[in-house]
Design a protein around this motif. Structure first.
Motif, PDB file in Angstrom:
ATOM      1  N   ARG A  40     117.934  81.335  34.309  1.00 42.07           N
ATOM      2  CA  ARG A  40     118.303  82.542  35.054  1.00 42.07           C
ATOM      3  C   ARG A  40     118.059  82.344  36.551  1.00 42.07           C
ATOM      4  N   ALA A  41     116.977  81.665  36.897  1.00 43.92           N
ATOM      5  CA  ALA A  41     116.716  81.370  38.306  1.00 43.92           C
ATOM      6  C   ALA A  41     117.839  80.508  38.880  1.00 43.92           C
ATOM      7  N   GLN A  42     118.257  79.507  38.131  1.00 41.32           N
ATOM      8  CA  GLN A  42     119.343  78.638  38.585  1.00 41.32           C
ATOM      9  C   GLN A  42     120.624  79.447  38.845  1.00 41.32           C
ATOM     10  N   LYS A  43     120.959  80.360  37.940  1.00 39.77           N
ATOM     11  CA  LYS A  43     122.165  81.178  38.104  1.00 39.77           C
ATOM     12  C   LYS A  43     122.069  82.054  39.347  1.00 39.77           C
ATOM     13  N   VAL A  44     120.902  82.670  39.567  1.00 42.88           N
ATOM     14  CA  VAL A  44     120.719  83.533  40.731  1.00 42.88           C
ATOM     15  C   VAL A  44     120.862  82.736  42.026  1.00 42.88           C
ATOM     16  N   TYR A  45     120.221  81.571  42.097  1.00 47.89           N
ATOM     17  CA  TYR A  45     120.287  80.761  43.321  1.00 47.89           C
ATOM     18  C   TYR A  45     121.714  80.270  43.568  1.00 47.89           C
ATOM     19  N   ARG A  46     122.408  79.867  42.511  1.00 50.18           N
ATOM     20  CA  ARG A  46     123.792  79.431  42.683  1.00 50.18           C
ATOM     21  C   ARG A  46     124.685  80.580  43.141  1.00 50.18           C
ATOM     22  N   ARG A  47     124.423  81.776  42.659  1.00 49.23           N
ATOM     23  CA  ARG A  47     125.208  82.928  43.084  1.00 49.23           C
ATOM     24  C   ARG A  47     125.014  83.196  44.581  1.00 49.23           C
ATOM     25  N   HIS A  48     123.848  82.821  45.087  1.00 48.75           N
ATOM     26  CA  HIS A  48     123.580  82.987  46.518  1.00 48.75           C
ATOM     27  C   HIS A  48     123.971  81.741  47.310  1.00 48.75           C
ATOM     28  N   LEU A  79     123.550  78.286  46.443  1.00 47.85           N
ATOM     29  CA  LEU A  79     122.805  77.036  46.336  1.00 47.85           C
ATOM     30  C   LEU A  79     123.671  75.930  45.748  1.00 47.85           C
ATOM     31  N   ARG A  80     123.641  74.770  46.390  1.00 49.15           N
ATOM     32  CA  ARG A  80     124.335  73.582  45.915  1.00 49.15           C
ATOM     33  C   ARG A  80     123.381  72.395  45.986  1.00 49.15           C
ATOM     34  N   ALA A  81     123.750  71.325  45.299  1.00 47.88           N
ATOM     35  CA  ALA A  81     122.930  70.108  45.340  1.00 47.88           C
ATOM     36  C   ALA A  81     122.764  69.659  46.789  1.00 47.88           C
ATOM     37  N   GLY A  82     121.535  69.299  47.146  1.00 48.18           N
ATOM     38  CA  GLY A  82     121.238  68.873  48.509  1.00 48.18           C
ATOM     39  C   GLY A  82     120.740  69.981  49.406  1.00 48.18           C
ATOM     40  N   ASP A  83     120.860  71.250  48.967  1.00 50.39           N
ATOM     41  CA  ASP A  83     120.365  72.368  49.766  1.00 50.39           C
ATOM     42  C   ASP A  83     118.845  72.489  49.645  1.00 50.39           C
ATOM     43  N   THR A  84     118.269  73.349  50.480  1.00 50.08           N
ATOM     44  CA  THR A  84     116.822  73.550  50.523  1.00 50.08           C
ATOM     45  C   THR A  84     116.497  75.035  50.380  1.00 50.08           C
ATOM     46  N   VAL A  85     115.466  75.338  49.575  1.00 54.65           N
ATOM     47  CA  VAL A  85     115.028  76.713  49.355  1.00 54.65           C
ATOM     48  C   VAL A  85     113.561  76.829  49.750  1.00 54.65           C
ATOM     49  N   LEU A  86     113.247  77.784  50.620  1.00 53.18           N
ATOM     50  CA  LEU A  86     111.864  78.081  50.981  1.00 53.18           C
ATOM     51  C   LEU A  86     111.329  79.126  50.009  1.00 53.18           C
ATOM     52  N   PRO A 110     116.046  75.593  55.697  1.00 53.57           N
ATOM     53  CA  PRO A 110     116.351  76.129  54.369  1.00 53.57           C
ATOM     54  C   PRO A 110     117.618  76.986  54.388  1.00 53.57           C
ATOM     55  N   LYS A 111     118.362  76.921  53.297  1.00 50.70           N
ATOM     56  CA  LYS A 111     119.557  77.750  53.140  1.00 50.70           C
ATOM     57  C   LYS A 111     119.199  79.114  52.565  1.00 50.70           C
ATOM     58  N   ILE A 112     118.114  79.147  51.768  1.00 50.92           N
ATOM     59  CA  ILE A 112     117.705  80.359  51.068  1.00 50.92           C
ATOM     60  C   ILE A 112     116.204  80.560  51.247  1.00 50.92           C
ATOM     61  N   ASN A 170     120.127  83.343  53.940  1.00 53.67           N
ATOM     62  CA  ASN A 170     120.117  84.081  52.669  1.00 53.67           C
ATOM     63  C   ASN A 170     118.682  84.380  52.251  1.00 53.67           C
ATOM     64  N   TRP A 171     118.391  85.671  52.065  1.00 52.91           N
ATOM     65  CA  TRP A 171     117.086  86.090  51.564  1.00 52.91           C
ATOM     66  C   TRP A 171     117.264  86.633  50.156  1.00 52.91           C
ATOM     67  N   ILE A 172     116.380  86.214  49.229  1.00 53.94           N
ATOM     68  CA  ILE A 172     116.466  86.628  47.834  1.00 53.94           C
ATOM     69  C   ILE A 172     115.154  87.289  47.429  1.00 53.94           C
ATOM     70  N   ARG A 173     115.269  88.368  46.671  1.00 54.24           N
ATOM     71  CA  ARG A 173     114.089  88.953  46.024  1.00 54.24           C
ATOM     72  C   ARG A 173     113.964  88.291  44.646  1.00 54.24           C
ATOM     73  N   PRO A 174     112.850  87.608  44.350  1.00 50.55           N
ATOM     74  CA  PRO A 174     112.725  86.904  43.061  1.00 50.55           C
ATOM     75  C   PRO A 174     112.842  87.814  41.843  1.00 50.55           C
TER      76      PRO A 174
END
Length: 308
Positions: free
Chosen positions: A39-47, A49-56, A100-102, A124-128
């Protein structure tokens, strides 16, 4: 390759076993954590996220944070963690360097992020909480990556005034697991590991072992709660630094412990001798290394103390 493949395999072999549990909190099984990672993967991809990106990441310690790391690594991206108490100018320098992208942060994490101009510039800011609310039965997809792809990047305060970046590539994470598994007998014991180091919990997950995590405050109630655990919920090993070990011995007996891994800071002989008396039947391993880097050597603690 993808380093999450080992966790995914273990999770499917140990669906009903406890994977992560915070002190006095509910246990999350391997099946539940695998689903949360998908589910985390789906949420990040919806925002985006792609291979090579960075998430803080600035989420609370717990299953949701580990699910985020799993989802990010599975996607071939990089999870970045920064010590929140670093001076703002150093945080700005680090964030602008890794771009970071997200930004995925709890309420407290968002308040911390608002203090930094560089964090505010992350697009992009995400609420976990989105991860928990994501519905549907999902399969965690593993992106094929080069072993040198950066998986986890951790920044800590540097003693020279500059932030230290600890880089863990995907291939390194697999090799680290192999070494830790052999050195600390991660797959010998079936019961959970009482663990205060977040990165060791990842190694436990890849071994099909659960981790009981005590928050950094080390509250007396949390330590005494440990003594209420029994059967397959009672910790069978302990991965700790000397400070927590001394605190734990003041509050709990934990007779089920069979193995102690003590490191992360200098450990005087008298501390280990106290541990020998407190846990007379446990195998004690002295781990040389630091909390911000990786273990570099292990020794039988009783032999080490005898030689000292």
């Amino acid at each position: 390759m993808n380093c999450v493949e080992l966790f995914k395999k273990r999770a499917k072999e140990n669906r009903e076993r406890m994977a992560i549990r915070l002190a006095r909190g509910p246990a999350v099984t391997f099946e539940e954590l695998l689903s949360l990672g998908a589910r985390a993967q789906k949420v990040y991809r919806r925002h985006g996220l792609r291979a090579g990106d960075t998430v803080l990441l600035a989420d609370n310690l717990g299953p949701r944070l580990y699910a985020s790391v799993i989802g990010i690594l599975a996607s071939g991206a990089t999870a970045v963690l920064v010590e929140p108490w670093m001076p703002i100018e150093r945080i700005n320098r680090v964030i602008r360097k890794v771009q970071p992208k997200i930004f995925s942060a709890s309420l407290v994490g968002r308040m911390w992020g608002l203090r930094s101009q560089a964090v505010r510039e992350i697009p992009n800011w995400i609420r976990p909480g989105e991860i928990v609310r994501e519905g549907g039965i999902l399969e965690l997809e593993l992106e094929d990556v080069d072993p040198k792809t950066i998986g986890i990047l951790t920044f800590t305060s540097g003693t020279t005034g500059e932030p230290k970046g600890v880089v863990r590539h995907q291939g390194y994470l697999l090799e680290q697991h192999r070494v830790l598994s052999n050195a600390l007998d991660l797959e010998v014991h079936r019961g959970p590991d009482l663990c205060i180091f977040a990165n060791f919990a990842l190694a436990n997950l890849s071994s099909g072992r659960g981790s009981i995590i005590v928050p950094p405050t080390w509250k007396q109630d949390d330590l005494r709660w440990l003594e209420t655990l029994s059967g397959d919920q009672a910790p069978e090993s302990l991965t700790t630094g000397p400070a927590f070990l001394m605190k734990l011995m003041d509050e709990a007996r934990l007779p089920a412990l069979k193995s102690l891994h003590v490191g992360g800071a200098l450990t005087d002989c008298w501390i280990l001798e106290t541990a020998f008396a407190h846990f007379p039947d446990a195998h004690v391993i002295h781990v040389y290394g630091s909390s911000e880097a990786e273990p570099v050597a292990c020794a039988d603690a009783r032999e080490a103390v005898q030689r000292s």
